[in-house]
Enzyme design. Structure first.
Site, PDB file in Angstrom:
ATOM      1  N   SER A  13      55.895  28.382 114.213  1.00 35.92           N
ATOM      2  CA  SER A  13      55.700  27.785 115.338  1.00 35.92           C
ATOM      3  C   SER A  13      55.570  26.150 115.343  1.00 35.92           C
ATOM      4  O   SER A  13      55.444  25.723 114.034  1.00 35.92           O
ATOM      5  CB  SER A  13      54.160  28.111 115.978  1.00 35.92           C
ATOM      6  N   LYS A  83      40.664  28.001 111.681  1.00 28.91           N
ATOM      7  CA  LYS A  83      39.958  28.950 112.615  1.00 28.91           C
ATOM      8  C   LYS A  83      40.697  30.253 112.542  1.00 28.91           C
ATOM      9  O   LYS A  83      40.212  31.149 113.164  1.00 28.91           O
ATOM     10  CB  LYS A  83      40.115  28.242 113.960  1.00 28.91           C
ATOM     11  N   ASP A  84      42.017  30.263 112.137  1.00 28.98           N
ATOM     12  CA  ASP A  84      42.745  31.627 112.018  1.00 28.98           C
ATOM     13  C   ASP A  84      42.432  32.380 110.807  1.00 28.98           C
ATOM     14  O   ASP A  84      42.690  33.508 110.675  1.00 28.98           O
ATOM     15  CB  ASP A  84      44.245  31.209 112.025  1.00 28.98           C
ATOM     16  N   SER A 129      41.501  33.029 124.466  1.00 27.12           N
ATOM     17  CA  SER A 129      40.249  33.049 123.621  1.00 27.12           C
ATOM     18  C   SER A 129      39.049  33.555 124.251  1.00 27.12           C
ATOM     19  O   SER A 129      38.521  33.287 125.534  1.00 27.12           O
ATOM     20  CB  SER A 129      39.688  31.820 123.345  1.00 27.12           C
ATOM     21  N   LEU A 130      38.340  35.071 123.836  1.00 29.10           N
ATOM     22  CA  LEU A 130      37.259  35.471 124.287  1.00 29.10           C
ATOM     23  C   LEU A 130      36.118  34.402 124.087  1.00 29.10           C
ATOM     24  O   LEU A 130      35.065  34.354 124.960  1.00 29.10           O
ATOM     25  CB  LEU A 130      36.728  36.573 123.597  1.00 29.10           C
ATOM     26  N   ARG A 131      36.029  33.416 123.147  1.00 27.85           N
ATOM     27  CA  ARG A 131      35.040  32.557 122.977  1.00 27.85           C
ATOM     28  C   ARG A 131      34.955  31.370 124.379  1.00 27.85           C
ATOM     29  O   ARG A 131      34.153  31.382 124.784  1.00 27.85           O
ATOM     30  CB  ARG A 131      35.378  31.596 121.548  1.00 27.85           C
ATOM     31  N   ARG A 132      36.237  31.110 124.474  1.00 26.65           N
ATOM     32  CA  ARG A 132      36.269  30.122 125.603  1.00 26.65           C
ATOM     33  C   ARG A 132      35.884  30.789 127.016  1.00 26.65           C
ATOM     34  O   ARG A 132      35.532  30.142 127.726  1.00 26.65           O
ATOM     35  CB  ARG A 132      37.559  29.504 125.769  1.00 26.65           C
ATOM     36  N   LYS A 133      36.636  31.946 127.130  1.00 26.23           N
ATOM     37  CA  LYS A 133      36.454  32.941 128.456  1.00 26.23           C
ATOM     38  C   LYS A 133      34.814  32.913 128.707  1.00 26.23           C
ATOM     39  O   LYS A 133      34.437  32.657 129.826  1.00 26.23           O
ATOM     40  CB  LYS A 133      37.041  34.106 128.268  1.00 26.23           C
ATOM     41  N   ARG A 149      49.166  33.697 126.174  1.00 23.20           N
ATOM     42  CA  ARG A 149      49.470  33.848 124.682  1.00 23.20           C
ATOM     43  C   ARG A 149      50.578  32.918 124.637  1.00 23.20           C
ATOM     44  O   ARG A 149      51.418  32.392 125.366  1.00 23.20           O
ATOM     45  CB  ARG A 149      50.052  35.348 124.568  1.00 23.20           C
ATOM     46  N   GLY A 150      50.991  32.681 123.353  1.00 27.23           N
ATOM     47  CA  GLY A 150      52.214  31.997 122.909  1.00 27.23           C
ATOM     48  C   GLY A 150      51.817  30.830 122.365  1.00 27.23           C
ATOM     49  O   GLY A 150      50.663  30.406 122.086  1.00 27.23           O
ATOM     50  N   ASN A 151      52.646  29.829 121.635  1.00 29.81           N
ATOM     51  CA  ASN A 151      52.463  28.514 121.235  1.00 29.81           C
ATOM     52  C   ASN A 151      52.216  27.683 122.156  1.00 29.81           C
ATOM     53  O   ASN A 151      52.254  27.787 123.127  1.00 29.81           O
ATOM     54  CB  ASN A 151      53.648  28.183 120.324  1.00 29.81           C
ATOM     55  N   VAL A 152      51.749  26.395 121.503  1.00 24.64           N
ATOM     56  CA  VAL A 152      51.285  25.340 122.491  1.00 24.64           C
ATOM     57  C   VAL A 152      52.572  25.083 123.390  1.00 24.64           C
ATOM     58  O   VAL A 152      52.108  25.049 124.756  1.00 24.64           O
ATOM     59  CB  VAL A 152      50.961  24.240 121.838  1.00 24.64           C
ATOM     60  N   THR A 154      54.817  26.916 124.735  1.00 29.35           N
ATOM     61  CA  THR A 154      54.931  27.911 125.611  1.00 29.35           C
ATOM     62  C   THR A 154      53.933  28.101 126.494  1.00 29.35           C
ATOM     63  O   THR A 154      54.024  28.331 127.752  1.00 29.35           O
ATOM     64  CB  THR A 154      55.048  29.451 124.936  1.00 29.35           C
ATOM     65  N   ARG A 155      52.582  27.893 126.073  1.00 32.35           N
ATOM     66  CA  ARG A 155      51.537  27.751 126.840  1.00 32.35           C
ATOM     67  C   ARG A 155      51.602  26.794 128.026  1.00 32.35           C
ATOM     68  O   ARG A 155      51.143  27.001 129.366  1.00 32.35           O
ATOM     69  CB  ARG A 155      50.006  27.785 126.502  1.00 32.35           C
ATOM     70  N   CYS A 242      38.562  36.146 114.386  1.00 33.68           N
ATOM     71  CA  CYS A 242      38.643  34.983 115.491  1.00 33.68           C
ATOM     72  C   CYS A 242      38.460  35.597 116.937  1.00 33.68           C
ATOM     73  O   CYS A 242      38.326  34.738 117.836  1.00 33.68           O
ATOM     74  CB  CYS A 242      39.987  34.396 115.303  1.00 33.68           C
TER      75      CYS A 242
END
Length: 315
Positions: A13, A83-84, A129-133, A149-152, A154-155, A242
């Protein structure tokens, strides 16, 4: 390492390549005679883009293939977003350096509404991210959180194509790829705590490769390492990869102290347990573990059990 050549393993990526190139440039400047090569690889997390990360299951979704190649001698180091990285590293490998932390924040990208506060009732917000959600729903229970999902790149494309009112991305990734101008708000940490190690890079090596470990030692940032030790100890205690709804953030303070703040929240944001601790940076792991125990006792353990069962049913 052979013939004064070091091989860096990386995902393909644009952000992963930026990270690998950053480390490569640092090595070249430090050791002009050293040849630095990159080997691009694809991980399980890169291949499966039609399902939320939490449903794919397992740890090391973005690291396992690189680690296997390193153990086989195909690469000398792997560069990851910290973080990964799972809290447990495979036998024979070690995180030999953690770079100075860049901006650890979470960014709102919303050309129309700009800020979280300005989003209309029931706005569609994208994040994987469940954390953000969980933390966003605690602040705004009305939001419709959709998986992204996807790279930056793509998002950012999906923001318009899939009619999101806003998407949430890491500030560091956006800035590193030249998208700082797309950030319309940085979420206050009083509202959303970052992921473990967010903004820092981890450089993984073979444990017994002293030559390579010595070569990259200059990239290690002691202040960031202390913070990472506390944050990763917290995550290890709550037994999460993560994809659990926890945030934790450590900051160095004067006189060798460390301030650590953490949160565990239910997926719907209705229940949120958050607290902080201050102690010696020399005892970073104990500080993170004790804070985890405190949040688990407050009610976090029930949340994590529920989430485990919920994700098992959905898988």
């Amino acid at each position: 390492m052979k013939n004064d050549t070091i091989v860096i393993g990386t995902r393909s990526s644009k952000l992963a390549l930026w990270q690998a190139d950053y480390v490569a440039d640092c090595l070249r400047k430090r050791y002009p005679e050293l040849r630095v090569e990159k080997k691009l690889m694809t991980t399980k997390g890169d291949k499966i883009l039609d399902a939320p990360l939490a449903k794919i299951g397992g740890k090391g979704l973005f690291t396992k293939e690189l680690e296997q190649d390193m153990l086989a001698g195909g690469i000398d180091i792997a560069v990851h977003s910290l973080k990964d990285m799972p809290t447990e590293v495979p036998e024979g490998l070690v995180i030999s350096a953690i770079t100075e932390r860049f901006d650890p924040g979470d960014a709102v990208v919303s050309p129309k509404y700009r800020t979280l506060e300005n989003l209309p009732q029931g706005a569609k917000v994208g994040t994987s991210s469940l954390r953000r959600k969980a933390q966003l729903l605690h602040a705004r229970p009305d939001l419709q959180i959709s998986d992204l999902r996807g790279n930056v790149n793509t998002r950012l494309e999906k923001l318009e194509r899939e009619h999101f009112d806003a998407i949430i991305l890491a500030v560091a990734g956006l800035k590193r790829l030249g998208f700082a101008d797309r950030i319309t708000e940085v979420l206050p940490r009083e509202m959303v705590l970052p992921a473990v190690g967010q903004g820092a890079l981890a450089i993984e090596t073979r444990e017994n490769d002293r030559e390579v470990r010595n070569l990259i030692a200059f990239l290690n940032d002691e202040a960031t390492v202390a913070c990472a030790r506390a944050e990763r100890a917290f995550l290890a205690r709550v037994e999460g990869g993560c994809q659990v709804p926890v945030g934790v953030y450590a900051v160095p303070e004067a006189e060798g102290r460390l301030h650590v703040e953490a949160v565990i929240a239910s997926l719907d944001g209705a229940r949120l347990y958050r607290d902080a601790a201050v102690g010696s940076a020399a005892e970073a792991e104990s500080l993170g573990t004790a804070l985890a125990d405190k949040l688990l006792a407050m009610g976090g353990i029930a949340i994590l059990h529920e989430i485990g069962l919920l994700l098992d049913r959905k898988a």
